[in-house]
Design an enzyme around this catalytic site. Structure first.
Site, PDB file in Angstrom:
ATOM      1  N   LYS A  13       0.841  -1.212   0.000  1.00 11.26           N
ATOM      2  CA  LYS A  13       0.000   0.000   0.000  1.00 11.26           C
ATOM      3  C   LYS A  13       0.875   1.262   0.000  1.00 11.26           C
ATOM      4  CE  LYS A  13      -1.974  -1.299   3.898  1.00 11.26           C
ATOM      5  NZ  LYS A  13      -1.321  -2.603   4.131  1.00 11.26           N
ATOM      6  N   ARG A  88     -10.163   0.475   7.759  1.00  8.26           N
ATOM      7  CA  ARG A  88      -9.834  -0.886   8.192  1.00  8.26           C
ATOM      8  C   ARG A  88     -11.018  -1.567   8.847  1.00  8.26           C
ATOM      9  NH1 ARG A  88      -4.240   0.548   8.570  1.00  8.26           N
ATOM     10  NH2 ARG A  88      -2.896  -1.276   8.539  1.00  8.26           N
ATOM     11  N   ARG A 122      11.917  -4.848   5.191  1.00 10.32           N
ATOM     12  CA  ARG A 122      11.523  -3.434   5.023  1.00 10.32           C
ATOM     13  C   ARG A 122      12.430  -2.497   5.821  1.00 10.32           C
ATOM     14  NH1 ARG A 122       5.472  -1.411   5.734  1.00 10.32           N
ATOM     15  NH2 ARG A 122       5.586  -2.533   7.701  1.00 10.32           N
ATOM     16  N   ARG A 156      10.685  -0.826  11.409  1.00  9.98           N
ATOM     17  CA  ARG A 156       9.525  -0.524  12.238  1.00  9.98           C
ATOM     18  C   ARG A 156       9.424  -1.549  13.357  1.00  9.98           C
ATOM     19  NH1 ARG A 156       4.327   0.527   8.453  1.00  9.98           N
ATOM     20  NH2 ARG A 156       3.405  -0.908   9.926  1.00  9.98           N
ATOM     21  N   ARG A 167      -0.838  -8.655  13.413  1.00  7.51           N
ATOM     22  CA  ARG A 167      -1.437  -7.695  12.478  1.00  7.51           C
ATOM     23  C   ARG A 167      -2.227  -8.425  11.395  1.00  7.51           C
ATOM     24  NH1 ARG A 167       3.809  -4.815  10.871  1.00  7.51           N
ATOM     25  NH2 ARG A 167       2.609  -3.914   9.179  1.00  7.51           N
TER      26      ARG A 167
HETATM   27  P1  AP5 Z   1       4.746  -1.550   2.045  1.00  5.52           P
HETATM   28  O1  AP5 Z   1       4.418  -0.787   0.812  1.00  5.52           O
HETATM   29  O2  AP5 Z   1       5.391  -0.790   3.164  1.00  5.52           O
HETATM   30  O3  AP5 Z   1       3.482  -2.360   2.554  1.00  5.52           O
HETATM   31  P2  AP5 Z   1       2.168  -1.878   3.235  1.00  5.52           P
HETATM   32  O4  AP5 Z   1       1.039  -2.577   2.558  1.00  5.52           O
HETATM   33  O5  AP5 Z   1       2.116  -0.373   3.267  1.00  5.52           O
HETATM   34  O6  AP5 Z   1       2.380  -2.533   4.667  1.00  5.52           O
HETATM   35  P3  AP5 Z   1       2.272  -1.960   6.119  1.00  5.52           P
HETATM   36  O7  AP5 Z   1       3.032  -2.915   6.991  1.00  5.52           O
HETATM   37  O8  AP5 Z   1       2.696  -0.529   6.188  1.00  5.52           O
HETATM   38  O9  AP5 Z   1       0.755  -2.086   6.365  1.00  5.52           O
HETATM   39  P4  AP5 Z   1      -0.061  -2.039   7.638  1.00  5.52           P
HETATM   40  O10 AP5 Z   1      -1.389  -1.851   7.051  1.00  5.52           O
HETATM   41  O11 AP5 Z   1       0.108  -3.180   8.540  1.00  5.52           O
HETATM   42  O12 AP5 Z   1       0.590  -0.805   8.477  1.00  5.52           O
HETATM   43  P5  AP5 Z   1       0.090   0.690   8.743  1.00  5.52           P
HETATM   44  O13 AP5 Z   1       1.291   1.541   8.795  1.00  5.52           O
HETATM   45  O14 AP5 Z   1      -1.022   1.100   7.855  1.00  5.52           O
HETATM   46  O15 AP5 Z   1       5.661  -2.783   1.611  1.00  5.52           O
HETATM   47  C1  AP5 Z   1       6.239  -3.636   2.581  1.00  5.52           C
HETATM   48  C2  AP5 Z   1       7.665  -3.976   2.154  1.00  5.52           C
HETATM   49  O16 AP5 Z   1       7.638  -4.762   0.968  1.00  5.52           O
HETATM   50  C3  AP5 Z   1       8.510  -2.748   1.816  1.00  5.52           C
HETATM   51  O17 AP5 Z   1       9.823  -2.969   2.226  1.00  5.52           O
HETATM   52  C4  AP5 Z   1       8.449  -2.642   0.278  1.00  5.52           C
HETATM   53  O18 AP5 Z   1       9.605  -2.054  -0.250  1.00  5.52           O
HETATM   54  C5  AP5 Z   1       8.316  -4.115  -0.108  1.00  5.52           C
HETATM   55  N1  AP5 Z   1       7.516  -4.323  -1.302  1.00  5.52           N
HETATM   56  C6  AP5 Z   1       6.341  -3.735  -1.612  1.00  5.52           C
HETATM   57  N2  AP5 Z   1       5.861  -4.209  -2.781  1.00  5.52           N
HETATM   58  C7  AP5 Z   1       6.767  -5.141  -3.204  1.00  5.52           C
HETATM   59  C8  AP5 Z   1       6.831  -6.002  -4.333  1.00  5.52           C
HETATM   60  N3  AP5 Z   1       5.882  -6.000  -5.286  1.00  5.52           N
HETATM   61  N4  AP5 Z   1       7.876  -6.849  -4.447  1.00  5.52           N
HETATM   62  C9  AP5 Z   1       8.826  -6.864  -3.497  1.00  5.52           C
HETATM   63  N5  AP5 Z   1       8.837  -6.064  -2.399  1.00  5.52           N
HETATM   64  C10 AP5 Z   1       7.808  -5.214  -2.257  1.00  5.52           C
HETATM   65  O19 AP5 Z   1      -0.537   0.539  10.229  1.00  5.52           O
HETATM   66  C11 AP5 Z   1       0.280   0.315  11.352  1.00  5.52           C
HETATM   67  C12 AP5 Z   1      -0.587   0.285  12.613  1.00  5.52           C
HETATM   68  O20 AP5 Z   1      -1.260   1.566  12.797  1.00  5.52           O
HETATM   69  C13 AP5 Z   1      -1.720  -0.740  12.624  1.00  5.52           C
HETATM   70  O21 AP5 Z   1      -1.259  -2.007  13.034  1.00  5.52           O
HETATM   71  C14 AP5 Z   1      -2.703  -0.080  13.625  1.00  5.52           C
HETATM   72  O22 AP5 Z   1      -2.261  -0.272  14.964  1.00  5.52           O
HETATM   73  C15 AP5 Z   1      -2.593   1.389  13.300  1.00  5.52           C
HETATM   74  N6  AP5 Z   1      -3.566   1.851  12.283  1.00  5.52           N
HETATM   75  C16 AP5 Z   1      -3.244   2.379  11.054  1.00  5.52           C
HETATM   76  N7  AP5 Z   1      -4.363   2.683  10.376  1.00  5.52           N
HETATM   77  C17 AP5 Z   1      -5.412   2.342  11.171  1.00  5.52           C
HETATM   78  C18 AP5 Z   1      -6.825   2.387  10.997  1.00  5.52           C
HETATM   79  N8  AP5 Z   1      -7.382   2.840   9.860  1.00  5.52           N
HETATM   80  N9  AP5 Z   1      -7.628   1.937  12.016  1.00  5.52           N
HETATM   81  C19 AP5 Z   1      -7.079   1.482  13.166  1.00  5.52           C
HETATM   82  N10 AP5 Z   1      -5.742   1.398  13.393  1.00  5.52           N
HETATM   83  C20 AP5 Z   1      -4.913   1.827  12.400  1.00  5.52           C
END
Ligand code: AP5
Length: 223
Positions: A13, A88, A122, A156, A167
């Site tokens: 994402k 979410r 990552r 992270r 997660r």
């Molecule tokens: P990356 O692009 O960083 O993946 P992502 O989908 O953004 O993964 P996240 O871990 O950030 O998602 P998340 O939803 O768990 O975390 P968030 O920060 O939103 O890619 C991952 C890695 O893979 C990178 O190194 C990238 O380079 C690599 N990669 C990507 N595509 C690739 C490909 N095609 N091939 C190879 N490598 C690739 O949330 C964190 C926390 O915040 C949650 O756990 C929760 O506590 C809270 N939170 C956030 N939003 C909410 C909400 N709406 N409601 C409630 N709590 C929330």
């Protein structure tokens, strides 16, 4: 263009939101990034959400909804945005529709096995939030340093394997009603995100153009 990227942790994402932001000059709004910034600042909001984020639990709806509402009211979001990590829950999805128009919701589909490997590699720039990976593209040009500002890249805390597994569990608990909600309103697009960024991004962009959602011209030359 008002689009939402959803998918399991590690689905890409943040990666695709950054590409779209840089290519079309529309803001990338990541609830995860906003919450982590507040935690780092030690703000009142940061203190409230810290324990949820560190354990990989969802932050309560009323807090996150207010965060997104305030962010979408900023002038830079008036002409479009890429929203990453929100909604979410079904409650968040409904709240988003009350706040603004959403043109498309892109579900980046990924297997658990692939995502776990990606998250273990990552690395993030603490200055500009750009995301890299030591196993896959985009790799940093210089070991563990940001290509743009030279800052030392960091991991992270919630990419620790136990937290990642939690997660995943949390993601799938709230996922099905959101997918149904967007399917029923004809806004859901599914993209196979198990492939490389070089394969996934053109497919995603092509789908958005074909469906008439992406009409913008690039705001700068591709690097
Ligand atoms: P990356 O692009 O960083 O993946 P992502 O989908 O953004 O993964 P996240 O871990 O950030 O998602 P998340 O939803 O768990 O975390 P968030 O920060 O939103 O890619 C991952 C890695 O893979 C990178 O190194 C990238 O380079 C690599 N990669 C990507 N595509 C690739 C490909 N095609 N091939 C190879 N490598 C690739 O949330 C964190 C926390 O915040 C949650 O756990 C929760 O506590 C809270 N939170 C956030 N939003 C909410 C909400 N709406 N409601 C409630 N709590 C929330």
């Amino acid at each position: 263009m008002r689009i939402v990227l959803i998918g399991a942790p590690g689905a890409g994402k943040g990666t695709y939101a950054q590409i779209i932001r840089d290519k079309y000059c529309i803001p990338h709004i990541s609830t995860g990034d906003i919450l982590r910034e507040e935690i780092a600042k030690g703000s009142e909001l940061g203190l409230k959400v810290k324990s949820y984020v560190e354990r990989g639990l969802l932050v309560p709806d009323e807090i996150v909804i207010e965060v997104v509402k305030r962010r979408l009211e900023q002038p830079d979001a008036a002409n479009g945005f890429v929203l990453d990590g929100f909604p979410r829950t079904l409650e968040q999805a409904k709240a988003l529709d009350r706040m603004t128009r959403v043109d498309a919701v892109i579900h980046l589909v990924i297997s658990e096995e692939v995502a776990v490997k990606r998250l273990s590699g990552r690395r993030i720039c603490p200055v500009c939030n750009r995301v890299y990976n030591i196993y896959y593209e985009p790799k940093p040009r210089e070991d563990e340093k940001c290509d743009y500002d030279g800052a030392q890249l960091v991991r992270r805390p919630d990419d620790e394997p136990d937290v990642v597994r939690n997660r995943y569990k949390v993601f799938y608990e709230t996922f099905a009603p959101i997918i149904d909600y967007y399917k029923k309103t004809g806004r859901l697009i599914e993209v196979d995100s198990n492939r490389s960024v070089r394969e996934v991004y053109p497919a995603l962009e092509e789908t958005l153009r074909r469906d008439g959602i992406l009409k913008l011209k690039p705001c700068r030359e591709e690097s």
